[in-house]
Design a protein around this motif. Structure first.
Motif, PDB file in Angstrom:
ATOM      1  N   ASP A 167       0.826  -1.201   0.000  1.00 13.68           N
ATOM      2  CA  ASP A 167       0.000   0.000   0.000  1.00 13.68           C
ATOM      3  C   ASP A 167       0.861   1.252   0.000  1.00 13.68           C
ATOM      4  O   ASP A 167       0.561   2.237  -0.680  1.00 13.68           O
ATOM      5  CB  ASP A 167      -0.895   0.027   1.249  1.00 13.68           C
ATOM      6  N   TRP A 219       2.225   1.774  -3.383  1.00 12.67           N
ATOM      7  CA  TRP A 219       1.147   2.229  -4.267  1.00 12.67           C
ATOM      8  C   TRP A 219       0.918   3.723  -4.093  1.00 12.67           C
ATOM      9  O   TRP A 219       0.818   4.478  -5.063  1.00 12.67           O
ATOM     10  CB  TRP A 219      -0.132   1.443  -3.978  1.00 12.67           C
ATOM     11  N   PRO A 242       0.829  -9.674  -4.518  1.00 11.34           N
ATOM     12  CA  PRO A 242       0.621 -10.165  -5.887  1.00 11.34           C
ATOM     13  C   PRO A 242      -0.827 -10.092  -6.359  1.00 11.34           C
ATOM     14  O   PRO A 242      -1.085 -10.284  -7.537  1.00 11.34           O
ATOM     15  CB  PRO A 242       1.076 -11.630  -5.812  1.00 11.34           C
ATOM     16  N   HIS A 243      -1.746  -9.822  -5.428  1.00 11.80           N
ATOM     17  CA  HIS A 243      -3.148  -9.777  -5.845  1.00 11.80           C
ATOM     18  C   HIS A 243      -3.684  -8.359  -5.856  1.00 11.80           C
ATOM     19  O   HIS A 243      -4.889  -8.141  -5.840  1.00 11.80           O
ATOM     20  CB  HIS A 243      -3.987 -10.645  -4.900  1.00 11.80           C
ATOM     21  N   PHE A 244      -2.773  -7.406  -5.885  1.00 14.93           N
ATOM     22  CA  PHE A 244      -3.148  -5.994  -5.849  1.00 14.93           C
ATOM     23  C   PHE A 244      -3.529  -5.558  -7.259  1.00 14.93           C
ATOM     24  O   PHE A 244      -2.774  -4.860  -7.946  1.00 14.93           O
ATOM     25  CB  PHE A 244      -1.938  -5.195  -5.330  1.00 14.93           C
ATOM     26  N   ASP A 245      -4.731  -5.955  -7.679  1.00 12.30           N
ATOM     27  CA  ASP A 245      -5.089  -5.750  -9.076  1.00 12.30           C
ATOM     28  C   ASP A 245      -5.233  -4.276  -9.422  1.00 12.30           C
ATOM     29  O   ASP A 245      -4.916  -3.867 -10.539  1.00 12.30           O
ATOM     30  CB  ASP A 245      -6.359  -6.520  -9.425  1.00 12.30           C
ATOM     31  N   VAL A 246      -5.714  -3.490  -8.477  1.00  9.41           N
ATOM     32  CA  VAL A 246      -5.880  -2.069  -8.774  1.00  9.41           C
ATOM     33  C   VAL A 246      -4.546  -1.438  -9.127  1.00  9.41           C
ATOM     34  O   VAL A 246      -4.442  -0.645 -10.065  1.00  9.41           O
ATOM     35  CB  VAL A 246      -6.514  -1.342  -7.577  1.00  9.41           C
ATOM     36  N   MET A 269      -4.491   0.221 -12.744  1.00 10.55           N
ATOM     37  CA  MET A 269      -4.324   1.666 -12.874  1.00 10.55           C
ATOM     38  C   MET A 269      -2.893   2.011 -13.199  1.00 10.55           C
ATOM     39  O   MET A 269      -2.625   2.954 -13.952  1.00 10.55           O
ATOM     40  CB  MET A 269      -4.767   2.370 -11.589  1.00 10.55           C
ATOM     41  N   GLU A 310     -14.715   0.026 -12.801  1.00  9.98           N
ATOM     42  CA  GLU A 310     -14.942   0.097 -11.354  1.00  9.98           C
ATOM     43  C   GLU A 310     -14.202   1.267 -10.749  1.00  9.98           C
ATOM     44  O   GLU A 310     -14.412   1.652  -9.631  1.00  9.98           O
ATOM     45  CB  GLU A 310     -14.424  -1.184 -10.696  1.00  9.98           C
ATOM     46  N   LEU A 311     -13.259   1.820 -11.515  1.00  7.52           N
ATOM     47  CA  LEU A 311     -12.401   2.834 -10.943  1.00  7.52           C
ATOM     48  C   LEU A 311     -12.738   4.188 -11.524  1.00  7.52           C
ATOM     49  O   LEU A 311     -12.866   4.351 -12.731  1.00  7.52           O
ATOM     50  CB  LEU A 311     -10.935   2.496 -11.227  1.00  7.52           C
TER      51      LEU A 311
END
Lengths: 270, 316, 298
Positions: C66, C69, C104-108, C112, C212-213
């Protein structure tokens, strides 16, 4: 060993933790979460909920770990140093009851603190849910008031039960400082567990790989019960594997508590 | 059944970090204490008194030998319900108040919760802790902590009580109160076993004493045997002594010492001193005090401790 | 010492303390002015290896992701506003790589991040290849997320203009669990008509309705406005062609002649420009510039 004696000692440990102002860590927790959420809302590009969830769980883990290590390693050594051990061991309770009672008391303290932190956590997420626009919420892979979040909280609790058992074990024979270092070491090793298993891919020596493999099986595997990522992302959790992981940790806890009573039962208190 | 007995109780400690060597803190201690006695366990500092008591309370484990309390082995958990223990320089959970501490201990003794408050209050009254009982122990003076220690030792109305240096930290008034308390316990049928290096306390209270030096039992016996009832002489202190009185004294007394301010200490032979007193008063002297001289515990102590030390020297 | 003198002593100590503090701060400020901190070095990450960082972070990897990101978001935003001429967006891919390796599953972050990375200079580093790397990595960790395939296809379509590859991705995505039915339509449209305006419009419209974003929705709206502007320009050029050769060529002439109802403005409200030679372009201050290469064929 007597259950009623264990209960009495456990309650005494819990009361001592309250007098030691351990619950103020909750205030710290709440402040951290609120400050973070105010500061970061422009920085996450709509990922507030994920960050709050990650931050909340990580903070619970960190605070719990600190409580577990600092208080756990002092449980026995402080009593011996203060010499209050003489008056308590002369009472009609077995040494085993005493040490198990100390352990249970600290676990009780951790459980209450975790529970209160979880309440503050859900309150924070509810607030976030109220203040977020609906079309952003559509993109959330897991809801704000996700009841499944209790799973990682509970598993953090299990992890802490293990670190507390390690701390108490070391505190039966070692100084507080060394106990803290050893306990922290076991916690770190428990997270590197996975790497130990696959050591042969990193190193050429088969002997070292075998040793690492052996260590992997002996040390508790803490990362095996970490389901935070799955729950936050709303992904499926391999519950069976997690269940076995919990059972394995429970066995370790049993070993450590039994070891603690063994050592404590033989100790001279000069 | 003996209240307390030990048989060849021995404790070796390992001393030294690199090559630990055994240090014998207690060497084959054999004792027997009858129920209802006040037993004085005396010796100089470091003699092994605390070690013996801790072995009896199973705070430490013997290298060899046995110890029994009320017929049960020393490590028995149940017999501790009937035993009280005051450690030397006691310390307790200082964030608790005296009431809370005793209440906690009372719960460990399975005192029913309905009775706990009254039992605790009664015991605190008995040791002289007043309103401070509601303040945390960390604010107590040493004397008050000692009193709390005594309180927790008698909380369960024990049949046997071990007091390790019970007078330490107390002022003269406090010591008198503790002496009276120990005698009250004896009167209730409790066996009181206490260790001390202060002999005057033992002299006043004990029916039996044991003297321990350098880990070994130097001597033991009934006080009456040790001290004897025979008067060996009289110590007389007088003032307003005229030269006439002095002349009188030189004939009768074994020794005359000038103290201060015209006072004299006179060592008279064992015959009844009334005649000497009468003569002195008619000579104008005034009696300040008159004390019989008997074999004292101190004499006994010094003799036996010195003996033990002398025996030890060649073997070192 | 009497209480009065003790108090005086303590007061003097406090005053001295305050004075020393002020002096310390002033000296610091003066030093900064005289010798300003070294000129902007190329910013770099302290931790270089994502997989090593993942190990070090132990159970705090998600939180670290996070943080990376957020750093990426701030970095991107800062670089867009920066006026530097070189080295911009240098940290964007490393930060996004860190975030997506730590979680690894931080798709956003991957999706983005791919948008940020593919955006053409100066609005972004213009690195669709890095965008694809990020998305491929996400797909490897989450093989059942059709959104990754969709995004990969999109990058190939819009930025690399590789229509057959894009169509293949949309087709594959359409077969993945949970995939919406319009993916198949997109596959067909892309294959059949490639880079024409209508297919582009279809794609962006779908994105607008399903994204979704918030950011993606804004991007879709922007692109649709650009496509609308292209439509406008075609129509306007056709109109202007009828008045070619006139010396007094201007919008008012056309308005006067009844060809237009008013000075034409683009979807953002900026008036189109008519040059003396008869060329029609976007207005000078329009944010829609530069118009995309795709979709110039009507």
């Amino acid at each position: 060993m007597s259950l009623s004696a264990i209960r009495k000692v456990a309650v005494a440990v819990f009361k001592e933790s309250v007098r030691d102002r351990v619950p103020y860590s909750l205030v710290l927790f709440a402040v951290v979460l609120m400050a973070a959420s105010f500061l970061m809302s422009r920085l996450t590009a709509g990922q507030d909920l994920k960050v709050i969830k990650d931050l909340g769980l990580a903070t619970m883990n960190a605070i719990g770990l600190l409580i577990s290590i600092f208080i756990g390693t002092g449980l026995v050594s402080k009593e011996v140093e203060r010499r209050s051990i003489y008056s308590i061991l002369s009472k009609p309770l077995s040494r085993s009851s005493f040490i198990v009672g100390k352990y249970v008391g600290l676990v009780l303290t951790l459980a209450v603190n975790l529970g209160l932190m979880a309440i503050a956590f859900y309150a924070m997420m509810q607030y976030l849910s109220w203040t977020t626009d609906d079309w952003i919420k559509q993109g959330w892979r897991a809801p704000a008031l996700d009841p499944w979040l209790l799973a990682p909280v509970a598993l953090i609790g299990v992890q802490l039960m293990l670190t507390t058992a390690v701390a108490v074990f070391f505190s039966t024979f070692s100084s507080p400082l060394l106990s803290m270092l050893f306990t922290l070491g076991v916690w770190v090793a428990g997270h590197f567990s996975g790497d130990l298993r696959n050591f042969q891919t990193a190193v050429d020596s088969p002997a070292a790989a075998a040793l690492a493999r052996g260590l992997y099986y002996v040390l508790p595997n803490l990362s095996a019960i970490d389901v935070r990522n799955e729950i936050v992302h709303g992904r499926a959790v391999p519950w069976q594997a997690v269940g076995i992981g919990v059972a394995s940790l429970a066995s370790y806890i049993g070993v450590l508590v039994a070891g603690s009573t063994l050592i404590f039962n033989r100790r001279d208190f000069k | 059944m003996l209240a307390i007995e030990t048989d060849g109780l021995t404790k070796d400690f390992l001393v030294g970090f690199w090559r630990p060597r055994p240090y014998r803190a207690l060497d084959h201690l054999t004792l027997a204490v009858e129920p209802g006695e006040v037993f004085g366990f005396l010796g100089p500092n470091g003699a092994g008194k605390s070690t013996a008591i801790k072995l009896l309370m199973q705070l430490i484990f013997p290298t060899s030998g046995t110890a029994r309390i009320l017929g049960r082995p020393a490590g028995d958990v149940d017999v501790r319900r009937r035993v009280g223990f005051l450690p030397e320089n006691p310390a307790f959970y200082d964030y608790l108040t005296a009431e809370e501490l005793l209440s906690y201990f009372a719960s460990l003794f399975d005192v029913p919760s309905a009775d706990r408050a009254t039992r605790v209050a009664r015991v605190l009254d008995e040791v002289g802790i007043g309103a401070e009982r509601r303040m945390p122990l960390r604010s107590y003076s040493k004397g008050m902590v000692q009193r709390v220690g005594i309180a927790q030792a008698i909380l369960n109305q024990p049949e046997v009580v071990f007091f390790d240096e019970p007078m330490s930290g107390l002022d003269p008034l406090g010591r008198r109160e503790v002496r009276q308390l120990m005698l009250r316990l004896r009167d209730r049928g409790c066996t009181v076993f206490f260790s001390s290096h202060i002999l005057s306390d033992a002299e006043a209270m004990c029916s039996q004493v044991a003297i321990i030096a350098q880990g070994k039992l130097a001597a033991s016996g009934r006080m009456s045997d040790i001290l004897g009832v025979d008067v060996l002489g009289w110590e007389l202190v007088i003032d307003r002594v005229s030269s006439e009185a002095l002349a009188l004294l030189h004939g009768r007394a074994r020794a005359v010492t000038e103290l201060h301010d015209g006072r004299y200490a006179v060592d008279l032979p064992p015959e009844a001193p009334e005649a000497a007193l009468q003569q002195l008063s008619s000579a104008g002297a005034r009696v300040v005090s008159l004390n019989p001289l008997r074999t004292s515990l101190e004499d006994f102590f010094v003799k036996h401790v010195a003996d033990t030390a002398a025996r030890e020297i060649p073997s070192r | 010492m009497t209480p009065a003198t003790a108090l005086a002593r303590d007061r003097w100590t406090a005053v001295t303390l305050a004075v020393l503090l002020v002096v310390a701060v002033t000296l610091q400020a003066t030093r900064d002015r005289l010798a300003p901190p070294r000129a902007q070095e190329v910013p770099s990450l302290w931790l270089q290896s994502p997989s090593a960082t993942r190990r070090i972070m132990l159970s705090f990897a998600d939180l670290a992701a996070d943080v990376y990101w957020m750093r990426a978001v701030v970095h991107y935003g800062g670089e867009r506003r920066s006026t530097a001429t070189e080295g911009r967006y240098a940290l964007l891919y490393p930060l996004l790589d860190m975030a997506t390796t730590l979680d690894p599953h931080f798709d956003v972050a991957a999706r983005m991040g791919a948008i940020f990375l593919s955006e053409g200079y100066p609005g972004g580093p213009g690195r669709p290849d890095q965008a694809l790397q990020l998305l491929e990595k996400g797909l490897a960790n989450d093989p059942d997320r059709w959104q990754y395939r969709h995004d990969i296809g999109f990058v190939q379509y819009w930025w690399l203009q590789d229509y057959p590859a894009a169509a293949a991705q949309f087709e594959q995505a359409a077969r993945m669990p949970g995939a919406p039915p319009w993916l198949r339509t997109m596959a067909g449209v892309t294959l059949a008509r490639g880079g024409d305006r209508e297919s582009a419009r279809t794609l962006w419209r779908e994105l607008l309705h399903t994204a979704e974003l918030d950011w993606m929705r804004k991007a879709a709206t922007f692109r649709l406005q650009q496509l609308a502007a292209l439509d406008d320009l075609d129509a306007l050029r056709a109109q202007v062609a009828r008045f070619r050769g006139r010396a007094d060529l201007s919008w008012s002439l056309l308005v006067g002649a009844g060809a237009l109802t008013g000075v034409p403005v683009d979807p953002t409200g900026v008036p189109y420009e008519l040059t003396a030679e008869g060329a029609v372009e976007l207005g000078a201050g329009s944010i829609l510039a530069p118009l995309p290469g795709i979709g110039t064929r009507p």
